[in-house]
Each structure stands twice: as structure tokens, then as C-alpha cells.
Scaffold this active site. Structure first.
Site, PDB file in Angstrom:
ATOM      1  N   HIS A  12       1.605  -5.093   3.278  1.00 49.73           N
ATOM      2  CA  HIS A  12       0.881  -4.836   4.538  1.00 49.73           C
ATOM      3  C   HIS A  12      -0.627  -5.067   4.362  1.00 49.73           C
ATOM      4  O   HIS A  12      -1.437  -4.301   4.876  1.00 49.73           O
ATOM      5  CB  HIS A  12       1.218  -3.441   5.085  1.00 49.73           C
ATOM      6  N   HIS A  59      -3.955   4.915   5.123  1.00 48.24           N
ATOM      7  CA  HIS A  59      -5.046   4.673   4.171  1.00 48.24           C
ATOM      8  C   HIS A  59      -6.286   5.440   4.615  1.00 48.24           C
ATOM      9  O   HIS A  59      -7.295   4.855   4.997  1.00 48.24           O
ATOM     10  CB  HIS A  59      -5.339   3.181   4.070  1.00 48.24           C
ATOM     11  N   HIS A 193      -0.584  -5.155  -7.081  1.00 46.17           N
ATOM     12  CA  HIS A 193      -2.015  -5.292  -6.813  1.00 46.17           C
ATOM     13  C   HIS A 193      -2.779  -4.083  -7.321  1.00 46.17           C
ATOM     14  O   HIS A 193      -2.251  -2.984  -7.386  1.00 46.17           O
ATOM     15  CB  HIS A 193      -2.319  -5.562  -5.337  1.00 46.17           C
ATOM     16  N   GLU A 240       2.823   1.597  -4.282  1.00 46.01           N
ATOM     17  CA  GLU A 240       3.289   1.559  -2.881  1.00 46.01           C
ATOM     18  C   GLU A 240       4.752   1.121  -2.782  1.00 46.01           C
ATOM     19  O   GLU A 240       5.437   1.427  -1.808  1.00 46.01           O
ATOM     20  CB  GLU A 240       2.436   0.584  -2.053  1.00 46.01           C
TER      21      GLU A 240
HETATM   22 FE   LIG Z   1      -1.475  -0.123   1.502  1.00 40.46          FE
END
Ligand SMILES: [Fe+2]
Length: 282
Positions: A12, A59, A193, A240
């Protein structure tokens, strides 16, 4: 009876939302990313689901360090896009499904999952970017959405195993909802990431492909990955991916992988995407 027919997992990446909103999707850097989602848009338009249960993480938009629910279920009638610093994304307000969401809350809590019930919240790129990737840019989203926000920002996030079992409980709850609905579960975030520190920019294609393979081949094996392995192999934000296991747990033991897309780089993230359909026999 409501029925979960398929699961979708996708990264996302916030920059993907910005590329859409700023009309940059045809630029050479972005074109391959959006090209990769064209078959998915056709697939979901063809399927015409009634409801998406969208697993994502907030977030620091709706929640902050003042309040950190591990699993927060959106039970409101609608959820407006959050302002993440540049104004809210110009996407439609998400229409919820309070009746089904409250049914889920009841079933999950009585099944001993301590769900936080949320009657008001905005939704950030974690939810809106997957919506844009799967549904394009319609005036209104063609599906109702039940947001399920998972804490993967502040340690400790839930384990992959906990997420997988929550998915199973979601499936049981959906199947007990007495309305004919076609439901798809989205798991979002990842893939590898890391946004900060000396390893910022870390991508691990091998880990990502193995994770994608094992969603079909050995999902139970994936539930045994400890957080430290996600951190080491897929970077600090790679954790995540535990959210993908909620989606996987909500599907049948046997699933068919009907589409996969993987692309590096987008922003400083590996973009991963997979569509799994339930085999007819449970
Ligand atoms: Fe995220």
C-alpha cells in the site's frame, strides 16, 4: 449466507497514491506498477463483490502513540480519507457496512479476540491505495468496505499466527451472517522494505517470492515466522506482512493462486500483489 470467495494481498505504498492523484501513472517509472494491476481491476470488476474486509495499518493518521489498538474494526457507516499532511486524497469516502461489522465484532470478541470497536475514524493510504489499485478512480467505490486496522507500527505487533487465527475467526463470522453477500478479504502492506536507519532501502526479492509462494504452498509455515525474521529478512517495515496472514486465514485451506505481480522499486519498497481464490471444496 455471506461467503468469502477470495483474498487479495497488495502493498500500500503511499507514493502510489500520490502518483495516481498527481496524474503521473503513465510516467516510465510508474507505468509498470499500474500495468501490473490492470488484470486485477478486471478480475474484481468481474467478481463484483458486495463487501471488502480490508486489513491494513494506520500510519499515525487516525491513531497516534496515545492510543494503539492491536486490532481495530471499523463499524461506522462511512470513513473519510485522512489528511496525511498534503490534504486528504481526492478519493471517495468509503462506505462501511455497520450491520456486518457489528456482527463481526460480536462474533470475534465472543471467540476471544479482543477487537477494538471503532465508530469514527479516517482512513489513510494503507486503505485507500489498495482501493485505488483494485478499483481505479470511480466517483464512488463500487463496494462496501469494513476496515480492520492492525498495529504493526509500535512494538509489539500481533504474531503471524495470531493474525492467521483471526482470519479463520473472520471466516466463521462471515459465514454465519444471514445475508447473501460476496465478500473478499484484502491483506495489505509489505513487501520487503525499510524506511530508516543504515539499512534504509532494503529489498529482499528472494524472501518476498518465497512468502508469495508459501501463501498457497505452506501458509501454516508462514505463521511460524517470528517478528525478528521479518525484520532481518524483509526490513523493519516488512513486518506489515503479518497482515497478509489475516487474509490467508480467512480463506479455505486449499486456494488457487489466480494472479501475482511483483515489482521493484516503487518509492523504496518492493510492490507485491497476489490474488487467491477459494477452491470450491472447503
Ligand atoms: Fe504501511
Amino acid at each position: 449466507m455471506a461467503k468469502i470467495v477470495a483474498g487479495v494481498a497488495t502493498s500500500h505504498v503511499p507514493a502510489v497514491g500520490a502518483a495516481i492523484d498527481n496524474k503521473r501513472t503513465h510516467e516510465p517509472y510508474w507505468q509498470p506498477v499500474f500495468q501490473g494491476y490492470e488484470p486485477s481491476k478486471k478480475w474484481i470488476a468481474n467478481l463484483e463483490p458486495d463487501v471488502v474486509i480490508l486489513v491494513y495499518n494506520d500510519h499515525a493518521s487516525a491513531f497516534s502513540l496515545e492510543l494503539i489498538p492491536t486490532f481495530a474494526l471499523g463499524c461506522a457507516a462511512e470513513f473519510a480519507p485522512a489528511d496525511e499532511g498534503w490534504g486528504p486524497r481526492p478519493v471517495p469516502t468509503v462506505q462501511g457496512y455497520p450491520e456486518l461489522a457489528w456482527h463481526l465484532a460480536q462474533s470475534l470478541i465472543l471467540d476471544e479476540f479482543d477487537i477494538t470497536i471503532v465508530n469514527q475514524m479516517t482512513v489513510d493510504h494503507g486503505l485507500t491505495v489498495p482501493m485505488s489499485l483494485m478499483f481505479g478512480e470511480p466517483a464512488e467505490w463500487p463496494v462496501r468496505v469494513i476496515p480492520l486496522a492492525v498495529n504493526v507500527v509500535q512494538y509489539p505487533p500481533p504474531t503471524g499466527n495470531r493474525c492467521f487465527n483471526l482470519g479463520k475467526a473472520i471466516r466463521k463470522a462471515v459465514e454465519a451472517f444471514d445475508e447473501d453477500l460476496t465478500v473478499v478479504v484484502f491483506g495489505t502492506g509489505g513487501m520487503s522494505h525499510q524506511l530508516q536507519g543504515p539499512r534504509a532501502g532494503l529489498i529482499n526479492k528472494e524472501f518476498d517470492h518465497r512468502f508469495l509462494d508459501n501463501l498457497t504452498r505452506d501458509p501454516v509455515g508462514l505463521t511460524r515466522l517470528p517478528h525478528v525474521e521479518y525484520m532481518r529478512e524483509a526490513g523493519s517495515e516488512g513486518v506489515e506482512m503479518v497482515m497478509w496472514l489475516i487474509m490467508r486465514g480467512a480463506l479455505n485451506d486449499q486456494v488457487e493462486e489466480v494472479y501475482r505481480f511483483y515489482h521493484v522499486p516503487a518509492s523504496n519498497t518492493a510492490v507485491g500483489h497476489i490474488i487467491l481464490e477459494n477452491r470450491h471444496a472447503p
